[in-house]
Write a protein that holds these residues in place. Structure first.
Motif, short mmCIF file in Angstrom:
data_model
loop_
_atom_site.label_atom_id
_atom_site.label_comp_id
_atom_site.label_asym_id
_atom_site.label_seq_id
_atom_site.Cartn_x
_atom_site.Cartn_y
_atom_site.Cartn_z
N GLN A 131 0.83 -1.21 0.00
CA GLN A 131 0.00 0.00 0.00
C GLN A 131 0.86 1.26 0.00
O GLN A 131 0.52 2.25 -0.67
CB GLN A 131 -0.92 0.00 1.21
N ILE A 132 1.96 1.25 0.74
CA ILE A 132 2.84 2.41 0.73
C ILE A 132 3.44 2.60 -0.67
O ILE A 132 3.53 3.72 -1.18
CB ILE A 132 3.97 2.27 1.77
N ALA A 133 3.82 1.49 -1.30
CA ALA A 133 4.37 1.58 -2.66
C ALA A 133 3.35 2.19 -3.62
O ALA A 133 3.70 2.98 -4.51
CB ALA A 133 4.83 0.20 -3.14
N LYS A 134 2.08 1.81 -3.47
CA LYS A 134 1.04 2.41 -4.31
C LYS A 134 0.90 3.91 -4.03
O LYS A 134 0.70 4.70 -4.96
CB LYS A 134 -0.30 1.70 -4.06
N LEU A 135 1.01 4.30 -2.76
CA LEU A 135 0.94 5.72 -2.42
C LEU A 135 2.07 6.50 -3.07
O LEU A 135 1.93 7.69 -3.35
CB LEU A 135 0.99 5.90 -0.90
N LYS A 136 3.19 5.83 -3.33
CA LYS A 136 4.33 6.47 -3.97
C LYS A 136 4.26 6.40 -5.50
O LYS A 136 5.20 6.80 -6.19
CB LYS A 136 5.63 5.84 -3.48
N GLY A 137 3.15 5.89 -6.02
CA GLY A 137 2.95 5.89 -7.47
C GLY A 137 3.56 4.71 -8.19
O GLY A 137 3.80 4.78 -9.40
N CYS A 138 3.80 3.62 -7.48
CA CYS A 138 4.44 2.46 -8.09
C CYS A 138 3.42 1.42 -8.55
O CYS A 138 2.28 1.39 -8.10
CB CYS A 138 5.38 1.79 -7.08
N LYS A 139 3.86 0.57 -9.47
CA LYS A 139 3.13 -0.63 -9.83
C LYS A 139 3.54 -1.71 -8.84
O LYS A 139 4.72 -1.94 -8.61
CB LYS A 139 3.50 -1.05 -11.26
N VAL A 140 2.54 -2.39 -8.24
CA VAL A 140 2.83 -3.33 -7.15
C VAL A 140 2.34 -4.73 -7.49
O VAL A 140 1.18 -4.93 -7.87
CB VAL A 140 2.19 -2.86 -5.83
N ILE A 141 3.23 -5.70 -7.35
CA ILE A 141 2.92 -7.11 -7.55
C ILE A 141 3.16 -7.85 -6.24
O ILE A 141 4.26 -7.78 -5.69
CB ILE A 141 3.78 -7.73 -8.66
N GLY A 142 2.14 -8.51 -5.74
CA GLY A 142 2.26 -9.25 -4.49
C GLY A 142 2.41 -10.74 -4.74
O GLY A 142 1.91 -11.28 -5.73
N ILE A 143 3.12 -11.41 -3.83
CA ILE A 143 3.27 -12.86 -3.86
C ILE A 143 2.64 -13.39 -2.58
O ILE A 143 3.06 -13.02 -1.48
CB ILE A 143 4.75 -13.30 -3.91
N ALA A 144 1.63 -14.24 -2.70
CA ALA A 144 0.96 -14.80 -1.53
C ALA A 144 0.59 -16.26 -1.81
O ALA A 144 0.82 -16.77 -2.91
CB ALA A 144 -0.27 -13.98 -1.16
#
Length: 337
Positions: free
Chosen positions: A165-178
């Protein structure tokens, strides 16, 4: 005389912790001296690091961990009766403390700041150690920039879900591994991750090539092992890797993973491990910023709550198995108003 219930590290863990490795004993507490206070646990934390630290613990000692406790008696003006405090007191119901940091403690003790009506339990999660781990571990080490691609492993846990979520706030594209499609759906639908990969069913290498065709700029590593090797080997030049944990190896005697040194060298990657107490002098900066994001609707959180002090061991092993969404905690009793 107050009697405390305490979990003792009775037998060294061999793989996943087993029933009988910890035992509950009763401990009689001494009357308070000047400068001391008595606290009673309300929320206790279970975290991956506890399994990682266990091999370095002596058997017969109280098991480690943080808790949110209510102050019952006090001869210390910094810890008033009726206030909630955080303490690295271990798995115990009652504690006498002088409020000073002990040599073996990672975090200091403090009265909780004003959470603006939010639950004190957040002091173990988004407004505590995991929240600051995400805040400082991502922003100080990875230093993500708008437009970059960030990958987060262990993405459905307390730290990983926050990092994304912080990465998204910084304008990044985010890929999660779960580890499940249900967790990935939560990350995308509720937490605004762009994409997620199920490491149990997907081919991570192929999925990353599809979802991040221009490569990976930042990687927040919670798991280690082959998952991390695969991600690191697909990073861009001058990529940054924040090494937070290695949960994939905590319960295993031998972990096989491809080497990453060629990628680190040839792509000139920065790979740095950290422990969050590095930023103890800025601790409340992280809490206040995370609280601000929550109040502004920019940061969401989730707690997996287990009820009962006697159920701590099961909460711990469930967390290690990845059962939890967000922060795993144990609630000892009803909140005292």
């Amino acid at each position: 005389m107050v009697k405390a219930q305490v979990y003792i590290y009775d037998k060294p863990f061999d793989g996943l912790p087993k029933e009988g490795d910890l035992k509950i004993v009763e401990e009689e507490l001494k009357p308070l001296k000047d400068g001391e206070f008595l606290s009673e646990a309300v929320y206790l934390s279970v975290d991956p690091y506890m399994r990682g630290y266990a091999p370095f613990m002596k058997t017969g000692t109280p098991f480690i961990g943080g808790q949110i406790a209510i102050i019952r008696e006090s001869k210390n003006s910094k810890f008033p009766v009726g206030k909630y405090c955080f303490g690295q007191f271990g798995w115990r119901s009652h504690t006498v403390s002088d409020g000073e940091v002990q040599p073996n403690e990672q975090l200091f003790q403090y009265v909780l700041p004003d959470f603006k009506g939010l639950s004190p339990s957040l002091g173990l999660g988004v407004l505590g150690m995991p929240g600051n781990t995400a805040y400082f571990g991502l922003l100080e080490i990875c230093q993500p920039k708008a437009g970059e691609t960030v990958v987060v492993s262990g993405a459905a846990g307390a730290v990983g879900s926050h990092v994304g979520q912080i990465a998204k706030l910084k304008g990044c594209k985010v890929i999660g591994i779960a580890g499940s499609d249900e967790k990935n759906k939560w990350l995308i639908d509720d937490l605004n991750f762009d994409h997620c990969i199920n490491y149990k069913t997907d081919n991570i290498k192929h999925k990353l090539a599809e979802l991040a065709p221009n490569g990976i700029d930042c990687y927040f590593d919670n798991v280690g092992g082959e998952v991390s090797s695969t991600i690191i080997n697909q990073m861009n030049r001058f990529g940054r890797i924040s090494v937070c944990g290695a949960i994939a190896a905590y319960n295993e005697k031998q972990v096989k993973a491809n080497v990453v040194q060629p990628s680190v060298a040839f792509k000139q990657l920065k790979m740095e491990g950290f422990i969050v107490n590095r930023w103890n002098d800025r601790w409340f900066e992280g809490i206040n910023k995370n609280l601000e994001w929550i109040q502004n609707g920019k940061l969401k959180y989730r707690e997996t709550i287990t009820y009962g002090f006697e159920n701590m061991f099961h909460a711990f092993t469930d967390m290690l198995k990845g059962v939890n969404y967000g922060k795993a905690i144990v609630r000892v009793k009803s909140l005292v108003k």
